[in-house]
Design a protein around this motif. Structure first.
Motif, PDB file in Angstrom:
ATOM      1  N   GLY A 100       0.826  -1.204   0.000  1.00  0.00           N
ATOM      2  CA  GLY A 100       0.000   0.000   0.000  1.00  0.00           C
ATOM      3  C   GLY A 100       0.857   1.249   0.000  1.00  0.00           C
ATOM      4  N   ILE A 101       0.419   2.243  -0.721  1.00  0.00           N
ATOM      5  CA  ILE A 101       1.119   3.520  -0.745  1.00  0.00           C
ATOM      6  C   ILE A 101       0.086   4.632  -0.576  1.00  0.00           C
ATOM      7  N   VAL A 102       0.437   5.610   0.253  1.00  0.00           N
ATOM      8  CA  VAL A 102      -0.434   6.749   0.514  1.00  0.00           C
ATOM      9  C   VAL A 102       0.312   8.022   0.121  1.00  0.00           C
ATOM     10  N   ILE A 103      -0.380   8.880  -0.616  1.00  0.00           N
ATOM     11  CA  ILE A 103       0.201  10.139  -1.076  1.00  0.00           C
ATOM     12  C   ILE A 103      -0.703  11.284  -0.627  1.00  0.00           C
ATOM     13  N   PRO A 104      -0.156  12.240   0.136  1.00  0.00           N
ATOM     14  CA  PRO A 104      -0.957  13.414   0.503  1.00  0.00           C
ATOM     15  C   PRO A 104      -1.143  14.336  -0.701  1.00  0.00           C
ATOM     16  N   LEU A 105      -2.361  14.812  -0.891  1.00  0.00           N
ATOM     17  CA  LEU A 105      -2.666  15.782  -1.939  1.00  0.00           C
ATOM     18  C   LEU A 105      -3.219  17.025  -1.263  1.00  0.00           C
ATOM     19  N   GLY A 106      -2.385  17.997  -1.022  1.00  0.00           N
ATOM     20  CA  GLY A 106      -2.851  19.193  -0.336  1.00  0.00           C
ATOM     21  C   GLY A 106      -2.947  18.983   1.156  1.00  0.00           C
ATOM     22  N   LEU A 107      -3.658  19.885   1.811  1.00  0.00           N
ATOM     23  CA  LEU A 107      -3.739  19.871   3.257  1.00  0.00           C
ATOM     24  C   LEU A 107      -4.686  18.811   3.811  1.00  0.00           C
ATOM     25  N   SER A 144      -6.673  -8.426  -4.937  1.00  0.00           N
ATOM     26  CA  SER A 144      -7.544  -7.271  -4.763  1.00  0.00           C
ATOM     27  C   SER A 144      -6.689  -6.034  -4.967  1.00  0.00           C
ATOM     28  N   MET A 145      -7.154  -5.141  -5.809  1.00  0.00           N
ATOM     29  CA  MET A 145      -6.477  -3.864  -6.000  1.00  0.00           C
ATOM     30  C   MET A 145      -7.500  -2.770  -5.752  1.00  0.00           C
ATOM     31  N   GLY A 146      -7.066  -1.714  -5.092  1.00  0.00           N
ATOM     32  CA  GLY A 146      -8.014  -0.662  -4.769  1.00  0.00           C
ATOM     33  C   GLY A 146      -7.398   0.713  -4.710  1.00  0.00           C
ATOM     34  N   VAL A 147      -8.248   1.685  -4.846  1.00  0.00           N
ATOM     35  CA  VAL A 147      -7.873   3.088  -4.721  1.00  0.00           C
ATOM     36  C   VAL A 147      -8.742   3.687  -3.618  1.00  0.00           C
ATOM     37  N   SER A 148      -8.090   4.345  -2.685  1.00  0.00           N
ATOM     38  CA  SER A 148      -8.795   4.962  -1.562  1.00  0.00           C
ATOM     39  C   SER A 148      -8.574   6.463  -1.575  1.00  0.00           C
ATOM     40  N   VAL A 149      -9.588   7.198  -1.149  1.00  0.00           N
ATOM     41  CA  VAL A 149      -9.497   8.646  -1.006  1.00  0.00           C
ATOM     42  C   VAL A 149     -10.015   8.995   0.379  1.00  0.00           C
ATOM     43  N   SER A 150      -9.284   9.870   1.055  1.00  0.00           N
ATOM     44  CA  SER A 150      -9.687  10.306   2.383  1.00  0.00           C
ATOM     45  C   SER A 150      -9.683  11.826   2.422  1.00  0.00           C
ATOM     46  N   GLN A 151     -10.675  12.385   3.084  1.00  0.00           N
ATOM     47  CA  GLN A 151     -10.815  13.834   3.200  1.00  0.00           C
ATOM     48  C   GLN A 151     -10.997  14.178   4.672  1.00  0.00           C
ATOM     49  N   VAL A 152     -10.176  15.076   5.176  1.00  0.00           N
ATOM     50  CA  VAL A 152     -10.312  15.564   6.544  1.00  0.00           C
ATOM     51  C   VAL A 152     -11.407  16.622   6.548  1.00  0.00           C
ATOM     52  N   LEU A 153     -12.446  16.408   7.346  1.00  0.00           N
ATOM     53  CA  LEU A 153     -13.546  17.373   7.419  1.00  0.00           C
ATOM     54  C   LEU A 153     -13.407  18.316   8.608  1.00  0.00           C
ATOM     55  N   THR A 154     -13.038  17.767   9.770  1.00  0.00           N
ATOM     56  CA  THR A 154     -12.755  18.584  10.952  1.00  0.00           C
ATOM     57  C   THR A 154     -11.527  17.998  11.625  1.00  0.00           C
TER      58      THR A 154
END
Length: 176
Positions: A100-107, A144-154
Motif C-alpha cells: 500500500g502507498i499513501v500520497i498526501p494531496l494538499g492539506l 484485490s487492487m483498490g484506490v482509496s481517497v480520504s478527506q479531513v472534514l474537521t
C-alpha cells in the motif's frame, strides 16, 4: 409508562427472533448448503503487525499505509508519502501479501493505492480414484487492487472510501 413500552418492545423483538429461528419437524433441513456461498475470503486475513498484535482491533489507531486495509479514513492522519509492505507465509506454502502507498494531496486530502494477493503455489490434483495425484497441477491466485481517497472534514472527523477490483482464480475458473 416509558419503561413498560421499552420492555414490551424488547420482549417482542426477542420473541420474534426466537420464533423465526425455529425449524419445521425434528430433523434439520437438508436443502441448505453453505459450500461456495461466500467469495473473497482471503480479504479476511489481517494486515499489519500493530493491528495483529491488537487482535484486529486497531481500526481507529492505524496511522500508516495499512489503514488502506482496515479503514480508509485512517489515511487522513498521514502527512507524508508512506509505503507499507506486508508478506505472510502461511501453511502449506500459501503466501499472503499486501502493498500500500499513501500520497498526501494538499492539506486535507489523501489518496492511497493498495494490492492484496494470495498465492497457493503449485498443488497436485488428486481424486478419489487417484489419491496420490494424477500428474496434473493447479494453483489458486486471488488478488484485490483498490484506490482509496480520504478527506479531513474537521480536526476530529475524516471521511474515506475505497473502490476495489477483486479477482479469484483457481485452475481454469476465474471470478471478478
Amino acid at each position: 409508562m416509558r419503561k413498560v413500552i421499552t420492555i414490551a418492545c424488547a420482549l417482542l423483538l426477542v420473541t420474534a427472533s426466537v420464533a423465526y429461528g425455529q425449524q419445521q419437524g425434528d430433523k434439520p433441513p437438508t436443502d441448505l448448503s453453505k459450500v461456495g456461498t461466500s467469495a473473497a475470503n482471503f480479504l479476511k486475513l489481517p494486515i499489519g503487525a500493530r493491528s495483529l498484535a491488537l487482535a484486529g482491533t486497531g481500526l481507529a489507531t492505524n496511522d500508516d499505509a495499512t489503514a488502506l486495509y482496515w479503514n480508509p479514513a485512517g489515511i487522513s492522519k498521514i502527512d507524508r508519502m508512506t509505503l507499507a509492505l506486508n508478506r505472510a507465509d502461511l501453511y502449506a506454502g500459501i503466501t499472503h501479501s499486501f502493498t500500500g502507498i499513501v500520497i498526501p494531496l494538499g492539506l486535507n486530502t489523501r489518496i492511497g493505492i493498495h494490492y492484496i494477493g494470495l498465492d497457493s503455489g503449485e498443488m497436485e490434483v488428486t481424486t478419489v480414484e487417484e489419491p496420490t495425484g494424477e500428474g496434473e497441477y493447479f494453483s489458486v491466485n486471488n488478488l484485490s487492487m483498490g484506490v482509496s481517497v480520504s478527506q479531513v472534514l474537521t480536526d476530529r472527523f475524516a471521511l474515506g472510501f475505497t473502490v476495489k477490483w477483486i479477482q479469484e482464480k483457481i485452475q481454469r475458473a476465474v471470478a471478478n
